[in-house]
Scaffold this active site. Structure first.
Site, PDB file in Angstrom:
ATOM      1  N   ASP A  76       0.913  -1.221  -0.109  1.00 52.93           N
ATOM      2  CA  ASP A  76       0.116  -0.090   0.168  1.00 52.93           C
ATOM      3  C   ASP A  76       0.934   1.253  -0.067  1.00 52.93           C
ATOM      4  OD1 ASP A  76      -2.650   1.124   0.020  1.00 52.93           O
ATOM      5  OD2 ASP A  76      -2.485   1.577   2.042  1.00 52.93           O
ATOM      6  N   PHE A 160       2.874   6.710 -12.994  1.00 53.74           N
ATOM      7  CA  PHE A 160       1.464   6.565 -12.714  1.00 53.74           C
ATOM      8  C   PHE A 160       1.142   7.515 -11.357  1.00 53.74           C
ATOM      9  CE2 PHE A 160       3.360   3.081 -10.810  1.00 53.74           C
ATOM     10  CZ  PHE A 160       2.904   2.785  -9.409  1.00 53.74           C
ATOM     11  N   LYS A 183      14.063   6.300 -11.504  1.00 48.20           N
ATOM     12  CA  LYS A 183      12.927   6.269 -10.371  1.00 48.20           C
ATOM     13  C   LYS A 183      13.074   4.761  -9.533  1.00 48.20           C
ATOM     14  CE  LYS A 183       7.996   6.031  -9.751  1.00 48.20           C
ATOM     15  NZ  LYS A 183       6.556   5.723 -10.273  1.00 48.20           N
TER      16      LYS A 183
END
Length: 209
Positions: A76, A160, A183
């Site tokens: 999460d 995203f 990234k």
């Protein structure tokens, strides 16, 4: 070189193929096959009822693992903005509900921040990862962060979520502008995953799997 068949397959508790791709880059080289829920038609839709990233990731791992009888990774993550008292936080993916999209979430965030100056646009990405064994027991957890600030308008098409708005100050680029390779070195998920990779290797070595 560790052979992949030495370890049981792992299931990432999401249908998000971009998340799977980011994690696979770190797990597959050390011998773990990573699958997503898209490959399991009988998987559950686990409702996120936790109050923290940790609670949600543990739910997604444990409930799905017991259902599928497999090792499951629950992840999460989301964005916390200081000026918004930590919002959107655990609601990052569904911030613009009832029909959230990345574009709508970004627009809502920009609207809430308005014309706040740079020094008040500090934010951080958070990622919590939990691993459950097939019986539903949480065996490993990691959490990490990546600090930055929110731009006044989106820039870049990579990544995203809020990536086109989230600027890494040191690089003067948003996650949307940075290459996937860079990234994968500096993001919240990459940092949490590096700790996870160390932990899971040790875990399965101890168990002799």
């Amino acid at each position: 070189m560790i052979l992949k068949q030495q370890y049981p397959p792992l299931i990432l508790g999401t249908h998000n193929q971009k998340k799977k791709g980011e994690m696979a880059l770190l797990l597959e080289p050390i011998g773990f096959q990573l699958h997503s829920l898209a490959e399991y038609p009988n998987s559950l839709e686990v409702e996120e009822t936790g109050a923290t990233f940790g609670e949600n990731s543990r739910q997604k791992a444990s409930i799905q693992a017991k259902h599928l009888g497999a090792w499951v990774i629950g992840e999460d993550s989301g964005l916390e903005v200081a000026a918004l008292d930590g919002r959107p936080g655990i609601y990052s993916a569904r911030y613009s509900a009832p029909d959230p999209t990345d574009e709508k979430n970004n627009l809502k965030l920009l609207d809430e921040l308005g014309d706040l100056p740079w020094e008040k646009r500090a934010a951080r990405y958070v990622c919590h990862i939990a691993l459950s064994d097939p019986e539903g027991n949480i065996r490993l957890e990691t959490e990490n962060y990546c600090g930055g600030r929110i731009r006044f308008s989106p820039s870049g098409t990579n990544g995203f979520g809020y990536d086109p708005l989230f600027e890494i100050v040191e690089y003067h680029r948003t996650f949307g502008e940075l290459s996937p390779e860079l990234k994968s070195c500096i993001s919240h998920r990459a940092r949490a995953m590096r700790a996870f990779v160390r932990g899971i290797s040790s875990l399965f070595e101890r168990e002799g799997s």
